[in-house]
Design a protein around this motif. Structure first.
Motif, PDB file in Angstrom:
ATOM      1  N   ASP A 159      12.506 -11.071   3.458  1.00  0.00           N
ATOM      2  CA  ASP A 159      11.191 -10.734   4.018  1.00  0.00           C
ATOM      3  C   ASP A 159      11.147 -11.031   5.511  1.00  0.00           C
ATOM      4  O   ASP A 159      10.603 -10.259   6.305  1.00  0.00           O
ATOM      5  CB  ASP A 159      10.096 -11.530   3.307  1.00  0.00           C
ATOM      6  CG  ASP A 159       9.864 -11.090   1.873  1.00  0.00           C
ATOM      7  OD1 ASP A 159      10.413 -10.042   1.474  1.00  0.00           O
ATOM      8  OD2 ASP A 159       9.147 -11.799   1.138  1.00  0.00           O
ATOM      9  N   ASP A 354       6.103   2.200  -1.198  1.00  0.00           N
ATOM     10  CA  ASP A 354       4.948   1.308  -1.308  1.00  0.00           C
ATOM     11  C   ASP A 354       5.336  -0.147  -1.576  1.00  0.00           C
ATOM     12  O   ASP A 354       4.478  -0.979  -1.856  1.00  0.00           O
ATOM     13  CB  ASP A 354       4.010   1.793  -2.422  1.00  0.00           C
ATOM     14  CG  ASP A 354       3.389   3.143  -2.081  1.00  0.00           C
ATOM     15  OD1 ASP A 354       2.997   3.319  -0.913  1.00  0.00           O
ATOM     16  OD2 ASP A 354       3.330   4.008  -2.964  1.00  0.00           O
ATOM     17  N   ARG A 355       6.619  -0.447  -1.510  1.00  0.00           N
ATOM     18  CA  ARG A 355       7.069  -1.831  -1.686  1.00  0.00           C
ATOM     19  C   ARG A 355       8.433  -1.994  -1.022  1.00  0.00           C
ATOM     20  O   ARG A 355       9.062  -1.006  -0.615  1.00  0.00           O
ATOM     21  CB  ARG A 355       7.155  -2.200  -3.171  1.00  0.00           C
ATOM     22  CG  ARG A 355       8.222  -1.438  -3.958  1.00  0.00           C
ATOM     23  CD  ARG A 355       8.283  -1.919  -5.400  1.00  0.00           C
ATOM     24  NE  ARG A 355       9.277  -1.192  -6.193  1.00  0.00           N
ATOM     25  CZ  ARG A 355      10.561  -1.538  -6.294  1.00  0.00           C
ATOM     26  NH1 ARG A 355      11.023  -2.597  -5.637  1.00  0.00           N
ATOM     27  NH2 ARG A 355      11.394  -0.845  -7.047  1.00  0.00           N
ATOM     28  N   LEU A 356       8.873  -3.230  -0.919  1.00  0.00           N
ATOM     29  CA  LEU A 356      10.184  -3.522  -0.353  1.00  0.00           C
ATOM     30  C   LEU A 356      11.244  -3.571  -1.447  1.00  0.00           C
ATOM     31  O   LEU A 356      10.951  -3.833  -2.614  1.00  0.00           O
ATOM     32  CB  LEU A 356      10.147  -4.856   0.387  1.00  0.00           C
ATOM     33  CG  LEU A 356       9.296  -4.911   1.658  1.00  0.00           C
ATOM     34  CD1 LEU A 356       9.141  -6.346   2.128  1.00  0.00           C
ATOM     35  CD2 LEU A 356       9.902  -4.057   2.756  1.00  0.00           C
ATOM     36  N   GLN A 358      14.010  -4.981  -3.810  1.00  0.00           N
ATOM     37  CA  GLN A 358      14.251  -6.276  -4.435  1.00  0.00           C
ATOM     38  C   GLN A 358      15.648  -6.280  -5.064  1.00  0.00           C
ATOM     39  O   GLN A 358      16.251  -5.222  -5.271  1.00  0.00           O
ATOM     40  CB  GLN A 358      13.190  -6.574  -5.497  1.00  0.00           C
ATOM     41  CG  GLN A 358      11.764  -6.553  -4.971  1.00  0.00           C
ATOM     42  CD  GLN A 358      11.497  -7.589  -3.880  1.00  0.00           C
ATOM     43  OE1 GLN A 358      12.109  -8.656  -3.870  1.00  0.00           O
ATOM     44  NE2 GLN A 358      10.571  -7.279  -2.962  1.00  0.00           N
ATOM     45  N   SER A 481      13.392   0.140   5.145  1.00  0.00           N
ATOM     46  CA  SER A 481      12.141  -0.246   5.808  1.00  0.00           C
ATOM     47  C   SER A 481      11.920   0.447   7.145  1.00  0.00           C
ATOM     48  O   SER A 481      10.781   0.472   7.636  1.00  0.00           O
ATOM     49  CB  SER A 481      12.119  -1.769   6.020  1.00  0.00           C
ATOM     50  OG  SER A 481      12.232  -2.446   4.793  1.00  0.00           O
ATOM     51  N   VAL A 520       2.754  -2.446   3.314  1.00  0.00           N
ATOM     52  CA  VAL A 520       3.986  -3.134   2.918  1.00  0.00           C
ATOM     53  C   VAL A 520       4.353  -4.212   3.939  1.00  0.00           C
ATOM     54  O   VAL A 520       4.901  -5.263   3.589  1.00  0.00           O
ATOM     55  CB  VAL A 520       5.148  -2.131   2.766  1.00  0.00           C
ATOM     56  CG1 VAL A 520       6.463  -2.853   2.511  1.00  0.00           C
ATOM     57  CG2 VAL A 520       4.851  -1.151   1.643  1.00  0.00           C
TER      58      VAL A 520
END
Length: 530
Positions: A159, A354-356, A358, A481, A520
């Motif tokens: 992150d 809509d998300r990072l 994982q 990203s 995000v």
């Protein structure tokens, strides 16, 4: 002693120019591998020293092996036979069929300094000390259970990587210029510090998530040490020269080690005091694990020097490989926009916008991992893997390998071997998907040694799971990203390699622009920095 040493080297150089060296040919199955004919006493050290001044030892070795049309060669440096291999098949004989024979390490000046007399895992010769430390690393530090235990710390640093790059993008609506080398190296440093010390920074760091002076000095020291650790130092082959520091290596290595210890030692010593005062309840990081290990009689298993040596080794082993692969891969991808788009399309299909990314996404990111594998193949972190030392006389590939020989496998030679790889100097991630069945996961390791991402065999890297995770996350987070582009008016990325090293000649500078939904990135300003 100094005058004698200089005179000896002068005489051997004079002989080198007076007499044309001869190749030692392939005589019979009991002969040494072919190579340049050695001089008395010093062996091929004159040629090696000359190669350092003109180009590099790696260039000299690969050039004469190509000239001789051989994939295994032998040079003699002082009294040591150094066996050089560029063939995957022969490499498998050394590290699979005869793995136990070649499970030791040479005793060098640099490894002695960093490991406090060879007390750690990677640099220790075979014996009880190595077995003890290897067992601790495999069962206590880098087991699958421990990897899962440290999951949240890895996520936090992934992150922070996005946060740091995102902050560079705020300069302009068109994105911001990012030093990819800095971002990649300090992500790797941050992850390792978090796992080992439970802290991102040694100092205050920066508000944007980037490294402060302390982290910059520390990472520079690590890469300085890595440049000299197995650099064919003359005094490692002529021990009577050690201490004279004719090449300046000893001063450089000791200074780099001093810088690392400056940051490590106070933390380690404080933890050991806390452990003795029963102030450590449940371990919070890998250092807590090390200082808490006891034997069957509840006596501490490791001395302070063993802990300090092992911590140094962990830190220097985790930073270079993933960061170098990412920088080279992104440089190659920027020059191949269609290939870059394939990786981004895969990430969008698997993760969305809509998300990072994982770690649970990794099994489905085969093209991203193929890009990492291709970077490991084409642009390895170093020309050679750390030397393996034979503990007995043996025969490999039909050649006699004497006890005490240093066996050095060439990362460059295997990864760019034209007998194995079509168009070996082309960056083609697709080659790593060929023969991969549907639903089969691409791994970053290469068990057949057609290239070397992580070392194999008994002396193989015990941190393969962690290294693979860090590498994949670094690739996936940056490619997913952000949109990446070449700076305006630059044309293409210069893929020149730094002389005598394995890095890009110049750090990669690229323009990054956020490409995911704005929400995000909203957590980035709320994350705890230290």
């Amino acid at each position: 002693m100094l005058n004698f040493s200089i005179l000896l080297l002068f005489i051997t150089f004079a002989l080198r120019y007076l007499f044309k060296p001869q190749w030692r040919g392939k005589a019979n199955q009991s002969s040494l591998p072919p190579g340049p004919k050695p001089w008395p006493i010093v062996g091929n050290l004159p040629e090696l020293i000359k190669s350092k001044k003109k180009t590099s030892v790696s260039h000299w070795i690969h050039s004469f092996m190509k000239e001789m049309n051989t994939e295994i060669a032998c040079i003699r440096l002082g009294n040591a036979h150094v066996i050089l291999v560029t063939c995957p098949e022969i490499s498998r004989e050394f590290l699979k069929k005869h793995d136990a024979v070649f499970a030791s390490r040479p005793l060098t000046m640099a490894t002695d300094v960093i490991s406090k007399g060879h007390l750690s895992t990677i640099f220790a010769p075979s014996g009880d000390q190595w077995k003890k430390m290897r067992k601790i690393m495999v069962s206590e530090m880098l087991s699958k259970a421990r990897h899962q235990w440290l999951y949240e710390k890895r996520v936090e640093e992934a992150d922070n990587l996005v946060r740091y790059v995102h902050n560079q993008c705020k300069i302009s609506d068109e994105g911001g210029l990012v030093n990819v080398r800095v971002a990649a190296r300090h992500y790797c440093g941050n992850v390792t510090r978090k796992l080992v010390f439970n802290r991102r920074y040694f100092g205050e760091g920066k508000a944007d998530g980037g490294p402060g002076f302390e982290e910059e000095e520390y990472i520079e020291a690590i890469f300085t040490f890595l440049a000299y650790v197995y650099s064919f130092c003359v005094s490692d082959y002529l021990p009577f020269l050690r201490g004279l520091d004719l090449e300046g290596h000893e001063t450089i290595v000791k200074e780099a080690t001093r810088v690392m210890n400056k940051y490590h030692d106070p933390i380690i010593e404080d933890r050991i005091r806390n452990r003795r005062d029963d102030k450590i309840d449940e371990p919070k990081d890998l250092l807590d694990v090390l200082v808490s290990l006891t034997d069957d009689n509840d006596i501490l298993l490791l001395s302070m020097d063993e802990i300090k040596a092992q911590i140094c080794e962990i830190m220097i082993a985790a930073v270079d490989n993933p960061s170098n692969a990412l920088e080279w891969a992104l440089a190659e991808l920027l020059n191949k926009p269609e290939t870059l788009q394939k990786a981004m399309d895969e990430l969008d299909n698997v993760v969305g916008k809509d998300r990072l990314v994982q770690e649970s996404d990794f099994p489905q990111l085969n093209y991203v991992k193929a890009c990492a594998r291709e970077a490991f193949r084409l642009h390895p972190i170093s020309p050679f893997i750390p030397p393996h030392v034979s503990v007995i006389d043996t025969t490999v590939a039909g050649y006699f390998i004497p006890k005490g020989s240093h066996v050095v496998l060439s990362r460059e030679g295997m990864g760019r071997n034209p007998k194995v790889w079509k168009d070996p100097y082309e960056f083609k991630p697709e080659r790593h998907l060929q023969g991969c069945n549907e639903g089969e996961e691409v791994e970053l390791t290469e068990p057949e040694l057609q290239f070397i991402s992580f070392s194999r065999g008994r002396r193989g890297c015990p941190g393969v799971v962690l290294g693979s995770s860090m590498t994949t996350m670094l690739f996936a987070r940056l490619l997913h990203s952000f949109n990446w582009s070449i700076p305006t008016n630059q044309g293409t990325i210069d893929l020149s390699q730094r002389k005598g090293e394995s890095f890009l000649a110049k750090p990669l500078l690229a323009v990054a622009k956020p490409r995911l939904s704005p929400n995000v990135y909203s957590f980035q300003g709320k994350r705890k920095i230290n």
